[in-house]
Design a protein around this motif. Structure first.
Motif, PDB file in Angstrom:
ATOM      1  N   GLU A 171      12.220 -25.980 -13.163  1.00 43.15           N
ATOM      2  CA  GLU A 171      12.772 -25.185 -14.275  1.00 43.15           C
ATOM      3  C   GLU A 171      12.869 -23.717 -13.879  1.00 43.15           C
ATOM      4  O   GLU A 171      13.885 -23.065 -14.137  1.00 43.15           O
ATOM      5  N   PHE A 172      11.810 -23.208 -13.252  1.00 46.86           N
ATOM      6  CA  PHE A 172      11.845 -21.820 -12.796  1.00 46.86           C
ATOM      7  C   PHE A 172      12.937 -21.637 -11.742  1.00 46.86           C
ATOM      8  O   PHE A 172      13.688 -20.669 -11.785  1.00 46.86           O
ATOM      9  N   GLN A 173      13.035 -22.577 -10.813  1.00 46.63           N
ATOM     10  CA  GLN A 173      13.998 -22.476  -9.722  1.00 46.63           C
ATOM     11  C   GLN A 173      15.427 -22.491 -10.256  1.00 46.63           C
ATOM     12  O   GLN A 173      16.261 -21.684  -9.858  1.00 46.63           O
ATOM     13  N   VAL A 204       4.712  -6.109 -22.534  1.00 46.15           N
ATOM     14  CA  VAL A 204       5.390  -5.540 -21.368  1.00 46.15           C
ATOM     15  C   VAL A 204       6.792  -6.135 -21.254  1.00 46.15           C
ATOM     16  O   VAL A 204       7.778  -5.412 -21.055  1.00 46.15           O
ATOM     17  N   ILE A 205       6.894  -7.456 -21.396  1.00 49.84           N
ATOM     18  CA  ILE A 205       8.188  -8.136 -21.320  1.00 49.84           C
ATOM     19  C   ILE A 205       9.087  -7.680 -22.465  1.00 49.84           C
ATOM     20  O   ILE A 205      10.283  -7.406 -22.266  1.00 49.84           O
ATOM     21  N   VAL A 259       7.308 -14.804 -15.320  1.00 45.39           N
ATOM     22  CA  VAL A 259       6.525 -14.646 -16.548  1.00 45.39           C
ATOM     23  C   VAL A 259       7.448 -14.689 -17.767  1.00 45.39           C
ATOM     24  O   VAL A 259       7.150 -15.353 -18.763  1.00 45.39           O
ATOM     25  N   ARG A 260       8.592 -14.031 -17.682  1.00 44.57           N
ATOM     26  CA  ARG A 260       9.573 -14.092 -18.774  1.00 44.57           C
ATOM     27  C   ARG A 260       9.970 -15.524 -19.069  1.00 44.57           C
ATOM     28  O   ARG A 260       9.976 -15.961 -20.230  1.00 44.57           O
ATOM     29  N   ASP A 261      10.281 -16.280 -18.008  1.00 48.89           N
ATOM     30  CA  ASP A 261      10.677 -17.676 -18.190  1.00 48.89           C
ATOM     31  C   ASP A 261       9.536 -18.518 -18.760  1.00 48.89           C
ATOM     32  O   ASP A 261       9.775 -19.437 -19.549  1.00 48.89           O
ATOM     33  N   ALA A 262       8.297 -18.207 -18.369  1.00 45.30           N
ATOM     34  CA  ALA A 262       7.149 -18.930 -18.933  1.00 45.30           C
ATOM     35  C   ALA A 262       7.055 -18.674 -20.439  1.00 45.30           C
ATOM     36  O   ALA A 262       6.782 -19.593 -21.210  1.00 45.30           O
ATOM     37  N   PHE A 263       7.303 -17.442 -20.864  1.00 44.93           N
ATOM     38  CA  PHE A 263       7.333 -17.150 -22.300  1.00 44.93           C
ATOM     39  C   PHE A 263       8.470 -17.906 -22.984  1.00 44.93           C
ATOM     40  O   PHE A 263       8.352 -18.294 -24.148  1.00 44.93           O
ATOM     41  N   TYR A 316       3.023 -24.998 -14.868  1.00 47.09           N
ATOM     42  CA  TYR A 316       2.454 -23.657 -14.876  1.00 47.09           C
ATOM     43  C   TYR A 316       2.446 -23.147 -16.299  1.00 47.09           C
ATOM     44  O   TYR A 316       3.473 -23.154 -16.977  1.00 47.09           O
ATOM     45  N   VAL A 317       1.275 -22.739 -16.756  1.00 45.02           N
ATOM     46  CA  VAL A 317       1.146 -22.206 -18.113  1.00 45.02           C
ATOM     47  C   VAL A 317       0.517 -20.817 -18.042  1.00 45.02           C
ATOM     48  O   VAL A 317      -0.285 -20.518 -17.148  1.00 45.02           O
ATOM     49  N   LEU A 318       0.888 -20.005 -18.983  1.00 44.95           N
ATOM     50  CA  LEU A 318       0.327 -18.665 -19.061  1.00 44.95           C
ATOM     51  C   LEU A 318      -1.132 -18.736 -19.487  1.00 44.95           C
ATOM     52  O   LEU A 318      -1.493 -19.489 -20.383  1.00 44.95           O
TER      53      LEU A 318
END
Length: 150
Positions: free
Chosen positions: A42-44, A93-94, A30-34, A81-83
């Motif tokens: 990209e996440f990996q 929270v983040i 979630v942090r990386d999505a922000f 993947y989008v929030l």
């Protein structure tokens, strides 16, 4: 194999929230999505997490309505993947976790990342818990009240 304890029917909002997030990998996703990550790769690369773990966490976040899998914005065959609005609501929270980490886990002068206001370029003011009338509240100023179901 140890069975994971579930809290999705708990009366405690904190327990249900932790159950929905799952673990630290999910919060880091979630942090990386922000931060703008959208694709699996990209996440990996950012997290260095095993592909099977990342796949499972992304599935859980999509199933929980925190992320949505959409066609790639560049028209390729990939998904992104989008929030969702529910995922975007995790922003405080983040920020709170980031500010807590900045305060307690870095020595003075130690290098770390910092979240800044995009328009002003300034560090964010520390989050505060405020009462309905604007007073700053601490743990001793609050109590848990059970709300009956309707």
């Amino acid at each position: 194999m140890v069975t994971r304890t579930r809290f999705d029917d708990s009366e405690c909002p904190v327990a249900r929230s932790v159950d929905a997030i799952g673990d630290w990998w999910s919060l880091l996703i979630v942090r990386d999505a922000f931060d703008g990550s959208r694709r699996f790769g990209e996440f990996q690369r950012s997290l260095g997490v095993a592909k099977n773990i990342l796949t499972a966490r992304l599935r859980t976040l999509v199933a929980g309505g925190i992320l949505e899998s959409v066609p790639a914005s560049d028209g390729s065959a990939y998904s992104e993947y989008v929030l969702t609005p529910k995922g975007e609501a995790l922003f405080p929270v983040i920020v709170a976790l980031r500010q807590w980490g900045e305060q307690y886990f870095f020595t003075p002068g130690e290098a770390h990342s910092q979240l800044v206001d995009r328009r002003q370029g300034e560090h964010l003011r520390t989050l505060e818990v405020l009462s309905a009338d604007g007073r700053r509240l601490g743990p001793d100023d609050t109590t848990v009240r059970k709300v009956s179901g309707q």
